[in-house]
Design an enzyme around this catalytic site. Sequence first.
Site, PDB file in Angstrom:
ATOM      1  N   ASP A  78       1.005  -0.829  -0.022  1.00  0.00           N
ATOM      2  CA  ASP A  78       0.076   0.242  -0.204  1.00  0.00           C
ATOM      3  C   ASP A  78       0.817   0.941  -0.014  1.00  0.00           C
ATOM      4  OD1 ASP A  78      -1.682   2.070   0.654  1.00  0.00           O
ATOM      5  OD2 ASP A  78      -2.299   1.719   2.688  1.00  0.00           O
ATOM      6  N   LYS A 135       2.525  11.013  -3.709  1.00  0.00           N
ATOM      7  CA  LYS A 135       1.910  10.462  -4.304  1.00  0.00           C
ATOM      8  C   LYS A 135       0.852  11.501  -5.179  1.00  0.00           C
ATOM      9  CE  LYS A 135      -1.894   6.975  -3.731  1.00  0.00           C
ATOM     10  NZ  LYS A 135      -1.987   5.699  -2.401  1.00  0.00           N
ATOM     11  N   GLU A 188      -6.995   0.359  -4.839  1.00  0.00           N
ATOM     12  CA  GLU A 188      -7.283   0.309  -3.122  1.00  0.00           C
ATOM     13  C   GLU A 188      -8.622  -0.150  -2.687  1.00  0.00           C
ATOM     14  OE1 GLU A 188      -5.775   3.993  -1.664  1.00  0.00           O
ATOM     15  OE2 GLU A 188      -3.754   3.884  -2.353  1.00  0.00           O
ATOM     16  N   ASP A 215     -12.890   5.248   2.607  1.00  0.00           N
ATOM     17  CA  ASP A 215     -11.278   5.339   3.242  1.00  0.00           C
ATOM     18  C   ASP A 215     -11.047   6.714   3.264  1.00  0.00           C
ATOM     19  OD1 ASP A 215      -8.843   6.008   2.924  1.00  0.00           O
ATOM     20  OD2 ASP A 215      -8.715   4.620   0.848  1.00  0.00           O
TER      21      ASP A 215
HETATM   22  P1  ADP Z   1      -2.964   7.577   3.750  1.00  0.00           P
HETATM   23  O1  ADP Z   1      -3.528   6.542   3.299  1.00  0.00           O
HETATM   24  O2  ADP Z   1      -3.379   8.527   3.561  1.00  0.00           O
HETATM   25  O3  ADP Z   1      -1.278   7.568   3.476  1.00  0.00           O
HETATM   26  P2  ADP Z   1      -3.890   6.006   6.410  1.00  0.00           P
HETATM   27  O4  ADP Z   1      -4.623   5.712   6.000  1.00  0.00           O
HETATM   28  O5  ADP Z   1      -2.082   5.752   6.862  1.00  0.00           O
HETATM   29  O6  ADP Z   1      -2.830   7.381   4.874  1.00  0.00           O
HETATM   30  O7  ADP Z   1      -4.264   7.431   7.225  1.00  0.00           O
HETATM   31  C1  ADP Z   1      -3.283   8.640   8.010  1.00  0.00           C
HETATM   32  C2  ADP Z   1      -4.132   8.729   8.687  1.00  0.00           C
HETATM   33  O8  ADP Z   1      -4.718   8.579  10.223  1.00  0.00           O
HETATM   34  C3  ADP Z   1      -3.625  10.180   9.026  1.00  0.00           C
HETATM   35  O9  ADP Z   1      -3.758  11.901   9.093  1.00  0.00           O
HETATM   36  C4  ADP Z   1      -2.884   9.830  10.898  1.00  0.00           C
HETATM   37  O10 ADP Z   1      -3.528  11.438  11.658  1.00  0.00           O
HETATM   38  C5  ADP Z   1      -4.718   9.653  11.128  1.00  0.00           C
HETATM   39  N1  ADP Z   1      -4.604   8.431  11.769  1.00  0.00           N
HETATM   40  C6  ADP Z   1      -4.046   7.185  13.092  1.00  0.00           C
HETATM   41  N2  ADP Z   1      -4.951   6.986  13.916  1.00  0.00           N
HETATM   42  C7  ADP Z   1      -5.035   7.419  14.157  1.00  0.00           C
HETATM   43  C8  ADP Z   1      -6.129   7.665  15.413  1.00  0.00           C
HETATM   44  N3  ADP Z   1      -6.160   6.789  16.489  1.00  0.00           N
HETATM   45  N4  ADP Z   1      -6.891   8.459  15.672  1.00  0.00           N
HETATM   46  C9  ADP Z   1      -7.296   9.317  14.372  1.00  0.00           C
HETATM   47  N5  ADP Z   1      -6.647   9.501  13.526  1.00  0.00           N
HETATM   48  C10 ADP Z   1      -5.874   8.794  13.198  1.00  0.00           C
HETATM   49 MG    MG Z   2      -4.682   4.469   1.897  1.00  0.00          MG
END
Ligand code: ADP
Ligand code: MG
Length: 618
Positions: A23, A87, A187, A211
């Site tokens: 991912d 990205k 995704e 998502d």
């Molecule tokens: P992406 O797919 O865009 O790479 P992710 O799915 O990893 O991102 O999500 C990252 C986001 O999730 C960030 O904004 C992070 O602050 C938020 N996040 C991660 N864990 C938590 C949590 N426990 N509570 C709230 N927000 C969270």
């Molecule tokens: Mg993602």
Amino acid sequence: MPTIPINIVTGTLQPKEIIVGIDLGTTNSLIAFVHPDSKQPVVLKEYGEQSLVPSIIHIDSSGTTLVGDQALPYLQNDTKHTLFSIKRLMGKSYTDLKGYLSFFSYQLVETKEQTAVQVQVYDKRYTPIELSSFILKELKTRAEHILKMSVSKAVITVPAYFNDAQRQATRDAGALAGLEVLRIVNEPTAASLAYGIGLNPQDEKLLAVYDFGGGTFDITILSISNGIFEVLSTNGDTFLGGDDIDKAVVDYWMKGLGDFQSQIKKDSNLSSQLRLIAEEAKKKLSVEEQFSVHWMSHKLTLNSLELARLAEPILQKTLDCCTRALEDAKIDISSLTDILMVGGSTRMPFVKNKVASFFNRSVNDSINPDEAVALGAAIQADILAGNNKDLLLLDVTPLSLGIETMGGLMEVLIPRNSKIPIKVAKQFTTHKDGQSDMRISVFQGERDLVEDNRKLGEFLLKGIPAMPAGLPKVEITLLLNADGILQVSAQELRSGVQHQIAIKPQLGLTDTAVEDMLQAGFDSAKQDKEMRALVEAKTEAHSMITLTEQFIKKNSNLLDAVEITNTQQAIANLQEAIAKNNKQVIQQKTNQLNDISKPYAERIMNIAIKQSLEGKKI
Ligand code: ADP
Ligand code: MG
């Protein structure tokens, strides 16, 4: 003698090869694989705990790169040389990104219109493909370190709305990192697999995949039937995510910081520190009720109710996207079978609650939301490794693909929503006598005129042997493979001359452009139809004029003066009608020209036939 590979560290039999699922996220990236013993997908965790690799790269003045956690601290004290959200740059030109320059704290290089954007760090320039490859390389190294074997094949996920250019850029980044990318998977499709939905060919499902990540929000309506995953609609916002909630918290705190505010605003290191504390608070409040910390002799506090109130407008925007996605897919909320929660931001309890009440049912949140996509990619990888022979996953193409024909018309060969892989061939011919070259231009989009669609590429089929117009048979084949990458070939069947290209566009559409193009197609359907009819009438008129002029030239000795002047007058009338762009008049004048020339054309044909028969007698 056959060798048996044994892992010397674990003492267990080494599987021949493991294909990993990746991912490659805007905020976080991770890598997963299906465990050869348990047959279950697992994300790889360095030192048994951290699975997420922040998609962040720090580059120093000597060009040394640090990726992931190691680069993280530099977000606070070296913002100009710390790259995030790579990205968003994939498959984009500088022009595509012009409106968002303030978002990037690093320097984007202004490049020519049709070339990929570059990032400048000190005296070096990097393409988004190179930068993504740094992240992929880091993931690969981690995997090799943990698995104690070399990893060279992968499945990588991309958002459902990624176009050819963005998919190809992702694939290229993989290759640059030393990975053979076996498949690019959407995704939401991967998330669905992680939930085990669609693994059984008998599954009939209609999913909403919600998502909500760090910087982007995507909603996808996915239909699964007969093992085919079809994206019915996608919607979202490429600049809306957990980051915006962090920002809202920062703004909220700033109000209480008095004079200190202006100092923070001026100092990018202080403001990014505050942003990180806001993120920490937000994450904490997903499991606790209250957060407080001392920072620069100020006390910062936040409780879960305040956070929910701050996030409310952001959440509402995501739900508006959901409404639009449902409308586009023309389905009712009640017909959905599952609502999947994906992305780190769906960990927030009030997000789950809001989404559940919007869709009017409980949501699927049993899988770690930031791991779901990687786990699904691993399942797909395992299928490709041949470990699960019954399954074949298919996707569909979101926009029609076709080529330009006479008058700038779009001739669709692969209609949108076709299941891929798909191969379509169609025959075309020349329109000029002795024409030796044929330009083949490939377009993507829903409009009838190619100029309203997006050009993917073109080439010249050369060396067609001299033949009268209409005689060559040029077969054009479009092959769209499972990654959504297009192969175009053309062959003149009588002579065998051929040419082919793989379309590797250098840059892509803006993220919402696919949707916009679809919408434009719907909006302009009637107008396009009229335009197509006009273009066809004009094309026919032009060829009628050419044919008649050639005929007169060749047979002038068999025509009388009146016939010639009448014909020339009819040609002039038709040319005038063409210039005025009136379809009815063009057709009328074409018919008149035909009526005038038909009698003498028949007479001369008869003479020719008679002569040739007489010739035979001798
Ligand atoms: P992406 O797919 O865009 O790479 P992710 O799915 O990893 O991102 O999500 C990252 C986001 O999730 C960030 O904004 C992070 O602050 C938020 N996040 C991660 N864990 C938590 C949590 N426990 N509570 C709230 N927000 C969270
Ligand atoms: Mg993602």
